[in-house]
Design an enzyme around this catalytic site. Structure first.
Site, PDB file in Angstrom:
ATOM      1  N   ALA A 116      40.351  35.840  36.811  1.00  0.00           N
ATOM      2  CA  ALA A 116      41.171  34.653  37.103  1.00  0.00           C
ATOM      3  C   ALA A 116      41.577  33.835  35.873  1.00  0.00           C
ATOM      4  O   ALA A 116      42.552  33.099  35.926  1.00  0.00           O
ATOM      5  CB  ALA A 116      40.446  33.755  38.094  1.00  0.00           C
ATOM      6  N   LYS A 168      47.528  32.233  38.082  1.00  0.00           N
ATOM      7  CA  LYS A 168      47.767  32.885  39.385  1.00  0.00           C
ATOM      8  C   LYS A 168      46.791  32.366  40.429  1.00  0.00           C
ATOM      9  O   LYS A 168      47.150  32.221  41.600  1.00  0.00           O
ATOM     10  CB  LYS A 168      47.686  34.404  39.247  1.00  0.00           C
ATOM     11  CG  LYS A 168      48.765  34.929  38.314  1.00  0.00           C
ATOM     12  CD  LYS A 168      48.752  36.404  38.181  1.00  0.00           C
ATOM     13  CE  LYS A 168      49.596  36.843  36.989  1.00  0.00           C
ATOM     14  NZ  LYS A 168      48.986  36.553  35.660  1.00  0.00           N
ATOM     15  N   ASP A 173      30.974  39.309  35.859  1.00  0.00           N
ATOM     16  CA  ASP A 173      31.628  40.560  35.493  1.00  0.00           C
ATOM     17  C   ASP A 173      32.171  41.202  36.770  1.00  0.00           C
ATOM     18  O   ASP A 173      31.395  41.579  37.657  1.00  0.00           O
ATOM     19  CB  ASP A 173      30.598  41.467  34.803  1.00  0.00           C
ATOM     20  CG  ASP A 173      31.220  42.782  34.348  1.00  0.00           C
ATOM     21  OD1 ASP A 173      32.332  43.126  34.798  1.00  0.00           O
ATOM     22  OD2 ASP A 173      30.574  43.473  33.542  1.00  0.00           O
ATOM     23  N   ASP A 213      44.153  41.044  38.157  1.00  0.00           N
ATOM     24  CA  ASP A 213      45.151  40.833  37.097  1.00  0.00           C
ATOM     25  C   ASP A 213      44.423  41.234  35.813  1.00  0.00           C
ATOM     26  O   ASP A 213      43.820  40.414  35.135  1.00  0.00           O
ATOM     27  CB  ASP A 213      45.554  39.354  37.099  1.00  0.00           C
ATOM     28  CG  ASP A 213      46.690  39.066  36.153  1.00  0.00           C
ATOM     29  OD1 ASP A 213      47.470  39.991  35.840  1.00  0.00           O
ATOM     30  OD2 ASP A 213      46.806  37.909  35.707  1.00  0.00           O
ATOM     31  N   CYS A 260      50.208  42.520  32.587  1.00  0.00           N
ATOM     32  CA  CYS A 260      51.414  42.048  31.888  1.00  0.00           C
ATOM     33  C   CYS A 260      51.724  43.067  30.800  1.00  0.00           C
ATOM     34  O   CYS A 260      51.913  42.731  29.641  1.00  0.00           O
ATOM     35  CB  CYS A 260      51.257  40.637  31.341  1.00  0.00           C
ATOM     36  SG  CYS A 260      49.920  40.428  30.193  1.00  0.00           S
TER      37      CYS A 260
END
Ligand SMILES: C[S@@+](CC[C@H](N)C(=O)[O-])C[C@H]1O[C@@H](n2cnc3c(N)ncnc32)[C@H](O)[C@@H]1O
Length: 438
Positions: free
Chosen positions: A252, A257, A303, A320, A373
Site C-alpha cells: 500500500a 491507491k 511482509d 500494486d 507501473c
C-alpha cells in the site's frame, strides 16, 4: 565566502543534481526538501522543478553533446553545471546570454574560478546549434535520452514498433499535475483544471501548487496519475457475487491507491486493510487514508509474502507490486540512469511471491488485481503466467469493459490484461491484470 549571486531556483536545482549524482538521492524528495528549507515558492519553485526534471530526463542527450565538445574527463560538479546550462540553452527559452552567465556565476560560486572559463567556452559552443541539430543522426540512446537496455525492454513491451519514438518522447515530457477527487469526499468541479478520459475522478491542473488546493490539503483529494486511479477503479468495478465487504491492499505504501480504494469502499459499506512492508511508508499510508477512514479496516506493517491474515479472507485484493518503474520515467527523472536490467531480474521472484500470496488471501470467487507501473514483459505478463502455471485455482478475467472509453489498452502479451501508455493514454504505463480465484 563570496556573496551569492546565483538565483535561488538555479542554486536549488544545482544542489539537487549534485545530491542525485553524489549521494544517490531521489530528485523529487531532495527538491521538495530544499524548496521547503529555503522558502522557495511560486515561479522560482516552478523554475527549479523544470531545471531539475528536464535536466535529469534529458541527461543522456546532454552528455552526448558535452562529450563531443570536451576532451578529457569532466569533474562531476562541473558536468552537473554544464548539464544545467545545456538544458536552459537547448530545451528552455532562456536567452543564451542569461543561460551562460548564470551558469558561469554558479560555477564560480559553488565550484571555483578555475573551471569557469571552460564552462563559458563549452556553453557558447552548445548554444551554436539547437537540440534537434545536435542530435540528428545520433544513436537512439543519445537521441532519445534513454539507456539502450531500457529502450530494448520498452520495445519488447510495446505492440507497435512504429510508436517507439513517440513513447520515448513522451517519457521526456514534463508530466502534467493530475489530481484525484476521492469519491464521497471531494468533487472534480472543486479542483479546477480539466477532466481526463482515463478516470472519472481525474483533473489535470494547468500549473500551480497542488498543495494550495484546499481539498488536497484536507486529504479529500490528492496528486495521482490517472492510470493509478484506474488501478483502484478496475479492482472496485470487477463483478462479484456474494460478500463484498473486505478489501486488501497488499503493497500500500505510500498510499495513493489505498486512499482512493478506501473512499470507494466507504461509499459501499466495505473497508480496506492496507498492508506495507516498510514501517515509514505504512505511516504515510495511515496519514493518506485519514479523510477516508470510514472505508479503512486498518493499516498494518508486514511482509505480503508471509501475511498475518488468514487465507481466503478477502473479497477484493490489490497487489500494486514493487517494480522497475520503467512506466513512470516522466515522474522519476533520475531513475532511468540508475536502474539496471539486473534490478528487473531481482524483482520478478518477489512479484511472483506477492501475487501468489494475494491469490491465497482472496476467497473463492474473489478477485485479485495485479498491477505495476512498468510495462516490462518479465514483471507484468511474465509474472502472471508464472503464477498461473503453478496453480489451477485462478484465471485471468478480461478487464477491458471496466475502463470506459480508453482505446488500444489491451496488453499484447497477456489477453484480457490492460497496458496503458503515456503516448497513447496520457497516463503512466501501468499494467493491470484482473484474476479471479475459482
Ligand atoms: C509500487 S509501490 C505501491 C504504491 C502504492 N500502492 C500507492 O498507490 O501509493 C510498492 C510498495 O510495495 C512495498 N513492498 C515491497 N515488498 C513488499 C512486501 N514483501 N510486502 C509488502 N509490501 C512490499 C514497497 O515498500 C512499496 O511501498
Amino acid at each position: 565566502m563570496p556573496v551569492a549571486r546565483t538565483d535561488p531556483a538555479r542554486l536549488v536545482a544545482f544542489e539537487v543534481l549534485r545530491a542525485v549524482s553524489d549521494q544517490d538521492a531521489y530528485a523529487n524528495l531532495e527538491l521538495s526538501r530544499l524548496l521547503r528549507e529555503r522558502g522557495v515558492s511560486g515561479r522560482d519553485a516552478a523554475l527549479a522543478t523544470e531545471l531539475v526534471g528536464g535536466t535529469l530526463r534529458l541527461q543522456g542527450s546532454y552528455d552526448d553533446i558535452l562529450d563531443r565538445l570536451v576532451k578529457g574527463t569532466l569533474q562531476p560538479p562541473v558536468r552537473d553545471a554544464l548539464r544545467l546550462g545545456t538544458h536552459q540553452l537547448l530545451s528552455m527559452r532562456v536567452p543564451t546570454h542569461a543561460a551562460v552567465t548564470t551558469t558561469v556565476d554558479l560555477v564560480k560560486e559553488q565550484i571555483g574560478h578555475k573551471p569557469s572559463g571552460l564552462v563559458n567556452a563549452v556553453l557558447r559552443k552548445v548554444a551554436a546549434q539547437d537540440l534537434e541539430s545536435w542530435l540528428t543522426d545520433r544513436p537512439r540512446p543519445a537521441r532519445t535520452a534513454h539507456p539502450a537496455w531500457v529502450i530494448d525492454a520498452l520495445a519488447e513491451a510495446l505492440d507497435r514498433p512504429a510508436e517507439l519514438d513517440a513513447l520515448l518522447a513522451a517519457d521526456n515530457e514534463r508530466p502534467a499535475v493530475v489530481l484525484v477527487a476521492r469519491p464521497g469526499l471531494a468533487d472534480v468541479a472543486e479542483l479546477g483544471g480539466s477532466a481526463l478520459a482515463a478516470s472519472p475522478y481525474a483533473v489535470e491542473l494547468e500549473g500551480g501548487d497542488p498543495g494550495a488546493v484546499p481539498a488536497v490539503r484536507e486529504g479529500r483529494a490528492g496528486v495521482q496519475d490517472a492510470g493509478s486511479q484506474l488501478v483502484a477503479l478496475v479492482l472496485a468495478r470487477a463483478a462479484l457475487e456474494g460478500d463484498d465487504q473486505r478489501w486488501l491492499d497488499v503493497c500500500a505504501g505510500p498510499g495513493g491507491k489505498a486512499a482512493l480504494l478506501a473512499a470507494i469502499a466507504a461509499e459501499r459499506g466495505a473497508g480496506v486493510l492496507a498492508n506495507e512492508r516498510q514501517r515509514h511508508r505504512a505511516q504515510l499510508v495511515a496519514q493518506g487514508v485519514r479523510a477516508a477512514r470510514a472505508g479503512v479496516l486498518g493499516v498494518v506493517t508486514g511482509d505480503g509474502t508471509r501475511p498475518p491474515w488468514s487465507p481466503g479472507t478477502f473479497d477484493r485484493v490489490l497487489v500494486d507490486a514493487p517494480c522497475s518503474g520503467l512506466g513512470a520515467l516522466r515522474r522519476r527523472p533520475e531513475s532511468r540512469w540508475r536502474r539496471t536490467a539486473a534490478d528487473v531480474e531481482e524483482l520478478v521472484p518477489l512479484q511472483v511471491a506477492l501475487l501468489d500470496a494475494a491469490l491465497d488471501a482472496a476467497r473463492p470467487g474473489g478477485v485479485v488485481l495485479y498491477a505495476t507501473c512498468s510495462p516490462v514483459v518479465a514483471e507484468t505478463a511474465g509474472v502472471v503466467r508464472t503464477v498461473l502455471e503453478r496453480r489451477t485455482d485462478a484465471v485471468v478475467e478480461p478487464a477491458l469493459d471496466l475502463i470506459g472509453d480508453l482505446e488500444d489498452a489491451e496488453s499484447a502479451h497477456l489477453p484480457g490484461a490492460l497496458q496503458l501508455w503515456p503516448h497513447r493514454h496520457r497516463t503512466d504505463a501501468m499494467f493491470l491484470s484482473l484474476l479471479r480465484r475459482r
